[in-house]
Design a protein around this motif. Structure first.
Motif, PDB file in Angstrom:
ATOM      1  N   ARG A   8       1.056  -1.339   0.020  1.00 47.99           N
ATOM      2  CA  ARG A   8       0.164   0.196   0.260  1.00 47.99           C
ATOM      3  C   ARG A   8       1.308   1.590  -0.780  1.00 47.99           C
ATOM      4  O   ARG A   8       1.742   1.660   0.645  1.00 47.99           O
ATOM      5  CB  ARG A   8      -1.196   0.274   1.584  1.00 47.99           C
ATOM      6  N   CYS A   9       0.667   2.381  -1.179  1.00 47.52           N
ATOM      7  CA  CYS A   9       1.177   3.282  -0.906  1.00 47.52           C
ATOM      8  C   CYS A   9       1.244   4.223   0.532  1.00 47.52           C
ATOM      9  O   CYS A   9       0.019   4.595   0.806  1.00 47.52           O
ATOM     10  CB  CYS A   9       0.052   4.170  -2.247  1.00 47.52           C
ATOM     11  N   PRO A  10       2.224   4.212   0.787  1.00 46.48           N
ATOM     12  CA  PRO A  10       2.278   5.131   2.815  1.00 46.48           C
ATOM     13  C   PRO A  10       1.524   6.426   2.438  1.00 46.48           C
ATOM     14  O   PRO A  10       0.674   7.039   3.481  1.00 46.48           O
ATOM     15  CB  PRO A  10       4.124   5.132   2.732  1.00 46.48           C
ATOM     16  N   VAL A  11       1.927   7.473   1.046  1.00 44.78           N
ATOM     17  CA  VAL A  11       0.898   8.105   1.186  1.00 44.78           C
ATOM     18  C   VAL A  11      -0.543   8.239   1.118  1.00 44.78           C
ATOM     19  O   VAL A  11      -1.483   9.191   1.337  1.00 44.78           O
ATOM     20  CB  VAL A  11       1.458   9.074  -0.164  1.00 44.78           C
ATOM     21  N   CYS A  12      -1.361   7.737  -0.140  1.00 45.13           N
ATOM     22  CA  CYS A  12      -2.697   7.148  -0.673  1.00 45.13           C
ATOM     23  C   CYS A  12      -3.275   5.749  -0.248  1.00 45.13           C
ATOM     24  O   CYS A  12      -4.825   5.888  -0.396  1.00 45.13           O
ATOM     25  CB  CYS A  12      -3.027   7.492  -1.789  1.00 45.13           C
ATOM     26  N   ARG A  13      -2.671   5.119   0.458  1.00 44.37           N
ATOM     27  CA  ARG A  13      -3.062   4.255   0.853  1.00 44.37           C
ATOM     28  C   ARG A  13      -3.334   2.947  -0.286  1.00 44.37           C
ATOM     29  O   ARG A  13      -4.068   1.825  -0.128  1.00 44.37           O
ATOM     30  CB  ARG A  13      -4.099   4.438   1.742  1.00 44.37           C
ATOM     31  N   THR A  21       7.088   4.591  -8.430  1.00 44.27           N
ATOM     32  CA  THR A  21       6.149   5.559  -8.796  1.00 44.27           C
ATOM     33  C   THR A  21       4.387   4.698  -8.263  1.00 44.27           C
ATOM     34  O   THR A  21       4.655   4.431  -8.796  1.00 44.27           O
ATOM     35  CB  THR A  21       6.142   6.300  -9.783  1.00 44.27           C
ATOM     36  N   CYS A  22       4.005   5.317  -7.366  1.00 46.56           N
ATOM     37  CA  CYS A  22       2.510   5.261  -7.032  1.00 46.56           C
ATOM     38  C   CYS A  22       1.303   5.146  -7.788  1.00 46.56           C
ATOM     39  O   CYS A  22       2.231   6.837  -8.532  1.00 46.56           O
ATOM     40  CB  CYS A  22       2.007   6.000  -5.912  1.00 46.56           C
ATOM     41  N   ARG A  23       0.608   3.947  -8.287  1.00 46.96           N
ATOM     42  CA  ARG A  23      -0.148   4.100  -9.667  1.00 46.96           C
ATOM     43  C   ARG A  23      -1.162   5.225  -9.631  1.00 46.96           C
ATOM     44  O   ARG A  23      -1.067   6.334 -10.648  1.00 46.96           O
ATOM     45  CB  ARG A  23      -0.976   3.325  -9.849  1.00 46.96           C
ATOM     46  N   ARG A  24      -1.301   5.561  -8.444  1.00 49.09           N
ATOM     47  CA  ARG A  24      -2.309   6.465  -7.634  1.00 49.09           C
ATOM     48  C   ARG A  24      -1.621   8.371  -8.188  1.00 49.09           C
ATOM     49  O   ARG A  24      -3.026   8.694  -8.748  1.00 49.09           O
ATOM     50  CB  ARG A  24      -3.533   6.277  -6.919  1.00 49.09           C
ATOM     51  N   CYS A  25      -1.216   7.769  -6.955  1.00 49.31           N
ATOM     52  CA  CYS A  25      -0.929   9.649  -6.243  1.00 49.31           C
ATOM     53  C   CYS A  25       0.590  10.237  -6.825  1.00 49.31           C
ATOM     54  O   CYS A  25       1.540  11.711  -6.628  1.00 49.31           O
ATOM     55  CB  CYS A  25      -0.739   9.659  -5.029  1.00 49.31           C
ATOM     56  N   GLN A  26       1.222   8.481  -7.911  1.00 49.30           N
ATOM     57  CA  GLN A  26       2.409   9.501  -8.409  1.00 49.30           C
ATOM     58  C   GLN A  26       3.304   9.748  -7.131  1.00 49.30           C
ATOM     59  O   GLN A  26       4.812  10.397  -7.386  1.00 49.30           O
ATOM     60  CB  GLN A  26       2.407  10.415  -9.393  1.00 49.30           C
TER      61      GLN A  26
HETATM   62 ZN   LIG Z   1       0.023   7.059  -3.389  1.00 49.36          ZN
END
Ligand SMILES: [Zn+2]
Length: 73
Positions: A8-13, A21-26
């Motif tokens: 899980r992305c630590p920024v947007c989960r 690079t996160c697929r959602r929030c980059q």
């Molecule tokens: Zn993210």
């Protein structure tokens, strides 16, 4: 390896496979990727050392670094 989300992305989960690079929030996740690679390497080293000694004991330094990288495990 599978494409199942295992991270899980630590920024947007957002659940996703681990990537730089996160697929959602980059968000830049390259440090997370490096920590995971280090963790996998340390676990492998720990197993190899325990096998080599035949006693199943952790190297205290390796064990400490593993705890630091993955305190929940
Ligand atoms: Zn993210």
């Amino acid at each position: 390896m599978s494409d199942e989300p295992d991270f899980r992305c630590p920024v947007c989960r957002a659940a996703q496979t681990l990537r730089e690079t996160c697929r959602r929030c980059q968000a830049d996740l390259s440090l997370v990727v490096r920590a995971h690679r280090r963790l996998a390497y340390l676990k492998q080293q720990q197993r190899a050392q325990a096998l080599a000694r035949g006693d199943g004991q952790c190297d205290p330094q390796l064990a400490a670094e593993l705890r630091w990288l993955a305190p929940s495990r």
